[in-house]
Motif scaffolding. Structure first.
Motif, mmCIF file in Angstrom:
data_model
loop_
_atom_site.group_PDB
_atom_site.id
_atom_site.type_symbol
_atom_site.label_atom_id
_atom_site.label_comp_id
_atom_site.label_asym_id
_atom_site.label_seq_id
_atom_site.Cartn_x
_atom_site.Cartn_y
_atom_site.Cartn_z
ATOM 1 N N TYR A 42 40.656 73.486 43.326
ATOM 2 C CA TYR A 42 40.598 74.239 41.969
ATOM 3 C C TYR A 42 39.540 76.005 42.642
ATOM 4 C CZ TYR A 42 41.416 77.659 37.864
ATOM 5 O OH TYR A 42 41.902 78.266 36.654
ATOM 6 N N ALA A 43 38.993 75.320 43.094
ATOM 7 C CA ALA A 43 37.714 76.549 43.761
ATOM 8 C C ALA A 43 38.841 77.397 44.197
ATOM 9 C CB ALA A 43 36.922 75.761 44.212
ATOM 10 N N TRP A 44 39.049 77.156 45.000
ATOM 11 C CA TRP A 44 40.381 77.470 46.126
ATOM 12 C C TRP A 44 41.570 78.590 46.080
ATOM 13 C CZ3 TRP A 44 38.214 78.625 50.604
ATOM 14 C CH2 TRP A 44 37.651 78.140 51.518
ATOM 15 N N GLU A 45 41.867 77.807 44.501
ATOM 16 C CA GLU A 45 42.781 78.660 43.514
ATOM 17 C C GLU A 45 41.945 80.615 43.413
ATOM 18 O OE1 GLU A 45 44.244 75.666 41.096
ATOM 19 O OE2 GLU A 45 45.141 74.549 42.557
ATOM 20 N N GLN A 46 41.048 80.010 42.834
ATOM 21 C CA GLN A 46 40.534 80.796 42.025
ATOM 22 C C GLN A 46 40.020 82.268 42.851
ATOM 23 O OE1 GLN A 46 36.548 79.795 40.337
ATOM 24 N NE2 GLN A 46 37.725 79.495 38.084
ATOM 25 N N LEU A 47 39.700 81.951 44.617
ATOM 26 C CA LEU A 47 39.328 82.205 45.886
ATOM 27 C C LEU A 47 40.387 83.634 46.288
ATOM 28 C CD1 LEU A 47 37.303 80.036 47.334
ATOM 29 C CD2 LEU A 47 36.057 82.239 46.353
ATOM 30 N N ALA A 48 41.802 82.375 45.846
ATOM 31 C CA ALA A 48 42.656 83.035 46.683
ATOM 32 C C ALA A 48 43.459 84.263 45.077
ATOM 33 C CB ALA A 48 44.298 81.772 46.498
ATOM 34 N N THR A 49 43.323 84.028 44.191
ATOM 35 C CA THR A 49 44.183 85.125 43.371
ATOM 36 C C THR A 49 42.733 86.336 42.830
ATOM 37 O OG1 THR A 49 43.116 83.380 41.562
ATOM 38 C CG2 THR A 49 45.767 83.437 42.215
ATOM 39 N N ALA A 50 41.025 85.687 43.182
ATOM 40 C CA ALA A 50 40.464 86.791 42.795
ATOM 41 C C ALA A 50 39.351 86.395 43.634
ATOM 42 C CB ALA A 50 40.655 86.391 41.161
ATOM 43 N N ASP A 71 46.127 79.377 56.143
ATOM 44 C CA ASP A 71 45.325 79.545 55.153
ATOM 45 C C ASP A 71 44.449 81.043 55.072
ATOM 46 O OD1 ASP A 71 43.851 79.494 52.903
ATOM 47 O OD2 ASP A 71 44.073 77.706 52.325
ATOM 48 N N PRO A 72 44.857 81.769 54.781
ATOM 49 C CA PRO A 72 44.540 83.085 54.912
ATOM 50 C C PRO A 72 42.743 84.046 53.861
ATOM 51 C CG PRO A 72 46.802 83.841 55.094
ATOM 52 C CD PRO A 72 46.451 82.051 54.568
ATOM 53 N N GLN A 73 42.922 83.083 52.764
ATOM 54 C CA GLN A 73 41.516 82.731 52.141
ATOM 55 C C GLN A 73 40.913 81.869 52.538
ATOM 56 O OE1 GLN A 73 41.882 85.131 49.280
ATOM 57 N NE2 GLN A 73 39.848 84.440 49.542
ATOM 58 N N ARG A 74 40.578 80.973 53.319
ATOM 59 C CA ARG A 74 39.926 80.432 53.692
ATOM 60 C C ARG A 74 39.730 80.717 55.114
ATOM 61 N NH1 ARG A 74 42.231 74.370 56.027
ATOM 62 N NH2 ARG A 74 43.073 75.920 57.045
ATOM 63 N N TYR A 75 40.158 81.624 55.814
ATOM 64 C CA TYR A 75 39.899 82.017 56.867
ATOM 65 C C TYR A 75 39.017 83.540 56.425
ATOM 66 C CZ TYR A 75 39.489 85.014 60.896
ATOM 67 O OH TYR A 75 38.554 86.239 61.969
ATOM 68 N N LEU A 76 39.204 83.921 55.462
ATOM 69 C CA LEU A 76 38.248 85.332 55.221
ATOM 70 C C LEU A 76 36.802 84.654 53.936
ATOM 71 C CD1 LEU A 76 41.294 87.103 53.791
ATOM 72 C CD2 LEU A 76 39.579 87.943 55.736
ATOM 73 N N PHE A 77 37.111 83.311 53.926
ATOM 74 C CA PHE A 77 35.796 82.871 53.198
ATOM 75 C C PHE A 77 34.823 82.836 53.983
ATOM 76 C CE2 PHE A 77 33.653 79.440 50.873
ATOM 77 C CZ PHE A 77 32.785 80.483 50.101
#
Length: 220
Positions: free
Chosen positions: A21-29, A100-106
């Motif tokens: 769920y934390a990854w979902e939050q990061l991806a959306t906001a 998983d672009p959000q993971r990469y940018l994280f």
């Protein structure tokens, strides 16, 4: 013993759900919106109960960073273990980033204000550079020595004491910066509207690195 194993299994399942769920939050906001209270509500527990799994927001961020670096380190190591060279490792990194672009940018995007990663996360990320040094060490050396190469020869602590030539240090760092430069710009949307395919740019950069720049003899 069985009861302990069951508790450990349950804890691992809860931690995995919290992180999903934390990854979902990061991806959306984005990371600024990461909320332990919202996560606790989503997984059906109170805020204080969640702190039994992650003691703080930074603790959760650290675990997410560890997971991301561990995944990428395993990915590049698998590419090298399968006999892949520089190009294969580069495309393994690209495939991982696009999956998983959000993971990469994280992990490769803007630093999180006020957050300092613990040393063990750096050790995992260093595994990635170790693979890059190994695959570059197998390439024929060429090109003129540069001031940056000489500088790296005096600043090689980051290489973990590996006895590689300064030219290998230079080629590995140059590869790392250029590959991540293209990927970071692409995943952040900076090529949108420019009308070209970022995959072709990535291939061109890689071709220049492998065939046109770092390991061919310089003239002039």
């Amino acid at each position: 013993m069985d009861a302990k194993t069951s508790r450990e299994r349950y804890r691992a399942q809860v931690c995995a759900e919290i992180k999903r769920y934390a990854w979902e939050q990061l991806a959306t906001a984005g990371v600024s919106a990461l909320s332990l209270n919202a996560i606790a509500k989503h997984v059906g527990m109170s805020g204080p109960a969640l702190y039994r799994y992650f003691t703080s927001r930074d603790d959760l961020i650290t675990d997410l960073i560890r997971d991301a670096y561990r995944s990428l380190a395993d990915t590049v190591q698998a590419a090298a273990d399968s006999g892949g060279g520089v190009a294969e490792v580069a495309y393994a990194i690209r495939d991982w980033a696009l999956a998983d672009p959000q993971r990469y940018l994280f992990v490769y995007g803007t630093p999180i204000p006020g957050y300092r990663a613990p040393d063990d996360t750096t050790k995992i990320s260093n595994e990635i550079m170790t693979v890059l040094l190994d695959v570059h060490a197998e390439c024929p050396e060429g090109g003129r020595a540069t001031p940056f190469e000489a500088h790296l020869d005096d600043h090689r602590d980051w290489a973990g004491g590996r006895p590689v030539a300064s030219a290998v240090l230079r080629s590995a760092v140059t590869f790392w910066t250029r590959i991540h430069g293209v990927l970071s710009l692409e995943l952040a949307g900076h090529f949108a509207g420019m009308g070209f395919d970022p995959a072709v740019l990535f291939a061109a950069e890689l071709d220049d690195l492998v065939g046109g720049g770092l390991w061919t003899s310089a003239t002039g």
